[in-house]
Design a protein around this motif. Structure first.
Motif, PDB file in Angstrom:
ATOM      1  N   ARG A 190       0.807  -1.217   0.000  1.00  0.00           N
ATOM      2  CA  ARG A 190       0.000   0.000   0.000  1.00  0.00           C
ATOM      3  C   ARG A 190       0.844   1.273   0.000  1.00  0.00           C
ATOM      4  NH1 ARG A 190      -4.572   2.096   4.350  1.00  0.00           N
ATOM      5  NH2 ARG A 190      -5.225   3.790   3.005  1.00  0.00           N
TER       6      ARG A 190
ATOM      7  N   VAL B 274       4.121   3.344   2.340  1.00  0.00           N
ATOM      8  CA  VAL B 274       4.354   3.656   3.754  1.00  0.00           C
ATOM      9  C   VAL B 274       3.812   5.057   4.026  1.00  0.00           C
ATOM     10  CG1 VAL B 274       6.150   4.070   5.472  1.00  0.00           C
ATOM     11  CG2 VAL B 274       6.348   2.147   3.888  1.00  0.00           C
ATOM     12  N   PRO B 275       3.009   5.227   5.062  1.00  0.00           N
ATOM     13  CA  PRO B 275       2.372   6.536   5.252  1.00  0.00           C
ATOM     14  C   PRO B 275       3.333   7.630   5.700  1.00  0.00           C
ATOM     15  CG  PRO B 275       1.852   5.078   7.083  1.00  0.00           C
ATOM     16  CD  PRO B 275       2.599   4.242   6.075  1.00  0.00           C
ATOM     17  N   ILE B 276       3.026   8.832   5.244  1.00  0.00           N
ATOM     18  CA  ILE B 276       3.678  10.049   5.728  1.00  0.00           C
ATOM     19  C   ILE B 276       2.562  10.914   6.294  1.00  0.00           C
ATOM     20  CG2 ILE B 276       4.824  12.157   4.932  1.00  0.00           C
ATOM     21  CD1 ILE B 276       6.349  10.312   2.968  1.00  0.00           C
ATOM     22  N   TYR B 277       2.760  11.399   7.522  1.00  0.00           N
ATOM     23  CA  TYR B 277       1.668  12.084   8.221  1.00  0.00           C
ATOM     24  C   TYR B 277       1.807  13.601   8.257  1.00  0.00           C
ATOM     25  CZ  TYR B 277       0.032   7.582  10.006  1.00  0.00           C
ATOM     26  OH  TYR B 277      -0.471   6.324  10.095  1.00  0.00           O
ATOM     27  N   LYS B 278       2.986  14.108   7.968  1.00  0.00           N
ATOM     28  CA  LYS B 278       3.251  15.514   8.259  1.00  0.00           C
ATOM     29  C   LYS B 278       3.361  16.386   7.016  1.00  0.00           C
ATOM     30  CE  LYS B 278       3.578  14.471  12.624  1.00  0.00           C
ATOM     31  NZ  LYS B 278       2.562  14.894  13.589  1.00  0.00           N
TER      32      LYS B 278
ATOM     33  N   HIS C 174       1.435  18.408   5.747  1.00  0.00           N
ATOM     34  CA  HIS C 174       0.960  19.786   5.888  1.00  0.00           C
ATOM     35  C   HIS C 174       2.094  20.735   6.279  1.00  0.00           C
ATOM     36  CE1 HIS C 174       0.411  17.547   9.613  1.00  0.00           C
ATOM     37  NE2 HIS C 174       0.651  18.668  10.245  1.00  0.00           N
TER      38      HIS C 174
ATOM     39  N   PHE D  80       3.701  23.007   3.526  1.00  0.00           N
ATOM     40  CA  PHE D  80       3.092  24.314   3.328  1.00  0.00           C
ATOM     41  C   PHE D  80       3.521  25.264   4.460  1.00  0.00           C
ATOM     42  CE2 PHE D  80      -0.800  25.939   5.471  1.00  0.00           C
ATOM     43  CZ  PHE D  80      -0.835  27.190   4.878  1.00  0.00           C
TER      44      PHE D  80
ATOM     45  N   GLN E 262      -5.343  25.770  13.310  1.00  0.00           N
ATOM     46  CA  GLN E 262      -3.952  25.486  13.715  1.00  0.00           C
ATOM     47  C   GLN E 262      -3.533  26.314  14.920  1.00  0.00           C
ATOM     48  OE1 GLN E 262      -1.911  23.231  13.029  1.00  0.00           O
ATOM     49  NE2 GLN E 262      -1.085  23.298  10.953  1.00  0.00           N
TER      50      GLN E 262
ATOM     51  N   TYR F 119       3.892  27.116  12.374  1.00  0.00           N
ATOM     52  CA  TYR F 119       4.358  28.263  11.609  1.00  0.00           C
ATOM     53  C   TYR F 119       3.743  29.571  12.072  1.00  0.00           C
ATOM     54  CZ  TYR F 119       0.058  28.019   8.833  1.00  0.00           C
ATOM     55  OH  TYR F 119      -1.231  28.017   8.421  1.00  0.00           O
TER      56      TYR F 119
ATOM     57  N   GLY G 297      -2.083  24.736   1.698  1.00  0.00           N
ATOM     58  CA  GLY G 297      -2.958  24.508   2.834  1.00  0.00           C
ATOM     59  C   GLY G 297      -3.557  23.138   2.722  1.00  0.00           C
ATOM     60  N   MET G 298      -3.566  22.394   3.816  1.00  0.00           N
ATOM     61  CA  MET G 298      -4.100  21.039   3.792  1.00  0.00           C
ATOM     62  C   MET G 298      -5.154  20.938   4.873  1.00  0.00           C
ATOM     63  SD  MET G 298      -0.859  18.694   2.886  1.00  0.00           S
ATOM     64  CE  MET G 298       0.192  19.155   1.491  1.00  0.00           C
TER      65      MET G 298
ATOM     66  N   ALA H  65      -5.776  17.983   7.348  1.00  0.00           N
ATOM     67  CA  ALA H  65      -4.835  17.684   8.432  1.00  0.00           C
ATOM     68  C   ALA H  65      -5.110  18.493   9.697  1.00  0.00           C
ATOM     69  CB  ALA H  65      -3.397  17.956   7.969  1.00  0.00           C
ATOM     70  N   TYR H  66      -5.847  19.593   9.592  1.00  0.00           N
ATOM     71  CA  TYR H  66      -5.947  20.506  10.729  1.00  0.00           C
ATOM     72  C   TYR H  66      -6.677  19.905  11.922  1.00  0.00           C
ATOM     73  CZ  TYR H  66      -4.354  24.162   7.592  1.00  0.00           C
ATOM     74  OH  TYR H  66      -3.625  24.922   6.726  1.00  0.00           O
TER      75      TYR H  66
ATOM     76  N   PRO I 251      -5.089  15.207  15.127  1.00  0.00           N
ATOM     77  CA  PRO I 251      -3.882  15.490  15.909  1.00  0.00           C
ATOM     78  C   PRO I 251      -2.617  14.896  15.291  1.00  0.00           C
ATOM     79  CG  PRO I 251      -5.670  14.728  17.330  1.00  0.00           C
ATOM     80  CD  PRO I 251      -6.152  14.615  15.919  1.00  0.00           C
ATOM     81  N   ARG I 252      -2.715  13.702  14.696  1.00  0.00           N
ATOM     82  CA  ARG I 252      -1.507  13.059  14.200  1.00  0.00           C
ATOM     83  C   ARG I 252      -1.172  13.487  12.779  1.00  0.00           C
ATOM     84  NH1 ARG I 252      -0.116   6.614  13.448  1.00  0.00           N
ATOM     85  NH2 ARG I 252       2.062   7.018  13.030  1.00  0.00           N
ATOM     86  N   GLY I 253      -2.124  14.120  12.092  1.00  0.00           N
ATOM     87  CA  GLY I 253      -1.959  14.401  10.667  1.00  0.00           C
ATOM     88  C   GLY I 253      -2.641  13.318   9.858  1.00  0.00           C
ATOM     89  N   VAL I 254      -2.924  13.613   8.600  1.00  0.00           N
ATOM     90  CA  VAL I 254      -3.611  12.661   7.732  1.00  0.00           C
ATOM     91  C   VAL I 254      -2.573  11.974   6.855  1.00  0.00           C
ATOM     92  CG1 VAL I 254      -5.266  12.458   5.839  1.00  0.00           C
ATOM     93  CG2 VAL I 254      -5.739  13.985   7.761  1.00  0.00           C
ATOM     94  N   PRO I 255      -2.595  10.646   6.798  1.00  0.00           N
ATOM     95  CA  PRO I 255      -1.513   9.958   6.078  1.00  0.00           C
ATOM     96  C   PRO I 255      -1.588  10.125   4.567  1.00  0.00           C
ATOM     97  CG  PRO I 255      -3.151   8.373   6.814  1.00  0.00           C
ATOM     98  CD  PRO I 255      -3.542   9.691   7.405  1.00  0.00           C
ATOM     99  N   ILE I 256      -0.402  10.168   3.962  1.00  0.00           N
ATOM    100  CA  ILE I 256      -0.247  10.102   2.509  1.00  0.00           C
ATOM    101  C   ILE I 256       0.609   8.877   2.242  1.00  0.00           C
ATOM    102  CG2 ILE I 256       0.887  11.245   0.553  1.00  0.00           C
ATOM    103  CD1 ILE I 256      -0.060  13.898   1.853  1.00  0.00           C
ATOM    104  N   TYR I 257       0.152   8.010   1.352  1.00  0.00           N
ATOM    105  CA  TYR I 257       0.802   6.717   1.166  1.00  0.00           C
ATOM    106  C   TYR I 257       1.674   6.640  -0.082  1.00  0.00           C
ATOM    107  CZ  TYR I 257      -2.113   4.744   4.850  1.00  0.00           C
ATOM    108  OH  TYR I 257      -2.695   4.473   6.059  1.00  0.00           O
TER     109      TYR I 257
END
Lengths: 346, 346
Positions: free
Chosen positions: A263, A265-269, A271, A274, B59, B69, B254-255, B258-259, B262-268
């Motif tokens: 699938r 590997v997830p990246i969470y940060k 945001h 930006f 944020q 930021y 701007g994402m 994710a706001y 708390p952990r952020g939204v994953p991107i795979y």
């Protein structure tokens, strides 16, 4: 002369995680070849000397219908990768017996290449070795890994003196040395104490073993990071985003941790890209070849290796039957320096 | 003149997801102010007309010790955002009664600003309105959202005629129109049929409701995507990576998704950045202000809005007591056009 065995490494089945040797990758000795009489069809007969094994190869061990940036390996055929060979016989005007050539080669001992200029990705070409360096080095610091590091550092790093650079994996040896030449502070991480020591030996200001020290803690202490040379992706990528300087640049040249996860590997940060005005640049080294770029590379890197000013490290796996072992080593990160399958001496 | 009520929107508690009105954000009417006699300390007294509500404000509703930021909002104080006000009294040489000003303003009806040039992020400044446009528009198409779209499109899109652009959320109205002016094919997605219709009205070639149509399917059919204007991140970001053209550019401004996580939204699919040679650029609009960039903006965008060539849409929330409602609308994406809190007429 009687036919001799022509050993081959076959892609026998599609792995679900790490390839299983003897099942997914099989060393086959059923074929023979008569080196003197085999027809060349206007091409060349080459004897393989050295073959590269690299993380990206895992991407090609997938079902043919799944698209990606490189085609899948055909099942039942030898796997292929960058290799160095010597020409034994030639019917092609561009090559003569005794020439040393580079190209994407099948993992087999002897190969007939009918149309050398049509070899995909890296057409077969004669390799110049003005400094008489070891041929295996042409798969490491003098080959695609070296080109990748050199071309991308020059094109994308925009390094300024005093900036902080973070490089993951021992494969970044040339990057570390280029960054030091540009006056940067270099943080390096690797998965073994030997690799960490090597990073220190070649000039890294900070080097640590990511298996025993927390990347986030090191970056928090030694960062923020202005330039990140990404080879691994995943949680390390997040750790860098969290500890990136404003206007940081991330050079993405391969994400090893994603290759074995169906699938990704997830990246969470993300945001933070930006929030911190980060630029991420993905590239393929194949877009960067030109007569000028190669000439600059010989001038800077070949000469540096010859003089000893630029250091590199390789681990040779002796014998084509060890190709699968070598590939597993790079996928697991247990190799000591650039992994090369040493198929034969000249 | 007797003191009058000075309503304020207070940051009362740190939300864990969406802010809860009356608990995390509280409209307070306990303060009074005497507009004629209140001391100005060398500064100005302003009457707030319009206040912006934007996703990034979430944020700032975090514990003060968590870095980001922009600084966290101080607990117990009014939240702040970009706003338009009229000067009632001035002891400062740079302002006179009747001037219209923009700046980061507290969410309160009347404010004394002792040092207008020291207002963080957007120092208080007089706003020119050569075309006599509505003041609320200075928080939308003529304000920071418009500046963001215009400056970043000009700086980063590298748009070429015939390229395919994907824009998420109705807030991208100006981006859609700039992309069409540059000869691009535009795909837009939004969360309501009204927003979809508006995207079509302003020229989007393809517009769809991401709640009822699958983003991946639309991008697969209408892509690949050369330029992605990212406002949302998360799974949409992955869908774009999967359907990106080689050498695609992603502009991250701007994402929203994710706001509230708390952990952020994953991107795979970040490894595709490397495979497809994608560039991702994060930026903050505050880095792009200059006399030249603002003059170009007035010439292109103010004039376009005045003539009707450039369309925009806003939703006014009447009364400062509705600020929390407006903020929730933009966080949930239920607003119809740029959300503005209309605090008072002149």
């Amino acid at each position: 002369m009687a036919p001799i065995t022509n050993g081959r490494v076959l892609f026998a089945a599609i792995p679900s995680g790490y390839p299983v040797l003897g099942q997914d990758l099989v060393y086959d000795t059923t074929q023979t070849i008569d080196l003197e009489s085999v027809p060349l069809g206007g091409g060349v007969l080459i004897k393989t000397l050295d073959l590269s094994v690299d993380p990206y190869m895992r991407q090609r061990m997938r079902p043919a219908e799944v698209p990606s940036y490189l085609p899948a390996f055909p099942l039942g055929e030898p796997i292929v990768s960058a290799g160095i060979a010597v020409v034994l016989r030639s019917e092609h005007a561009g090559f003569k017996a005794g020439d040393h050539v580079e190209g994407v080669l099948p993992h087999q001992q002897y190969t007939i290449i009918a149309e050398p200029e049509k070899v995909p990705l890296i057409p077969l070409h004669v390799v110049d070795n003005p400094h008489g360096l070891k041929w295996s080095a042409f798969l490491g610091v003098l080959g695609i890994p070296g080109h990748t590091a050199y071309f991308a550092w020059k094109a994308y790093s925009q390094a300024k003196k005093g900036q902080t650079v973070f490089v993951t994996t021992g494969a970044g040896a040339l990057v570390i040395q280029l960054a030091k030449l540009d006056g940067c502070k270099v943080i390096g991480s690797a998965g073994s104490d030997e690799k960490v020591q090597f990073m220190k030996d070649i000039g890294a200001d900070v080097a640590f073993n990511y298996k025993t020290e927390d990347t986030r803690e090191v970056l928090q202490r030694e960062g923020p990071v202005d330039i990140y040379w990404d080879n691994v992706g995943g949680d390390t990528f997040d750790a860098v985003l969290e500890n990136a300087a404003r206007n940081a640049r991330i050079i993405a040249c391969g994400m090893i941790s994603a290759y074995n996860e169906p699938r990704g590997v997830p990246i969470y940060k993300m945001h933070l890209v930006f929030a911190k005005c980060i630029t991420i640049v993905g590239f393929l080294v194949s877009d960067h070849y030109s007569a000028e770029s190669l000439a600059a590379f010989v001038k800077d890197v070949h000469a540096g290796v010859a003089s000893g000013a630029l250091k590199h490290q390789e681990e040779l796996f002796d014998g084509l039957e060890r190709a699968g072992e070598g590939l597993l080593a790079v996928l697991r990160g247990t190799n000591k320096g650039k992994a090369v399958i040493h198929v034969a001496d000249e």
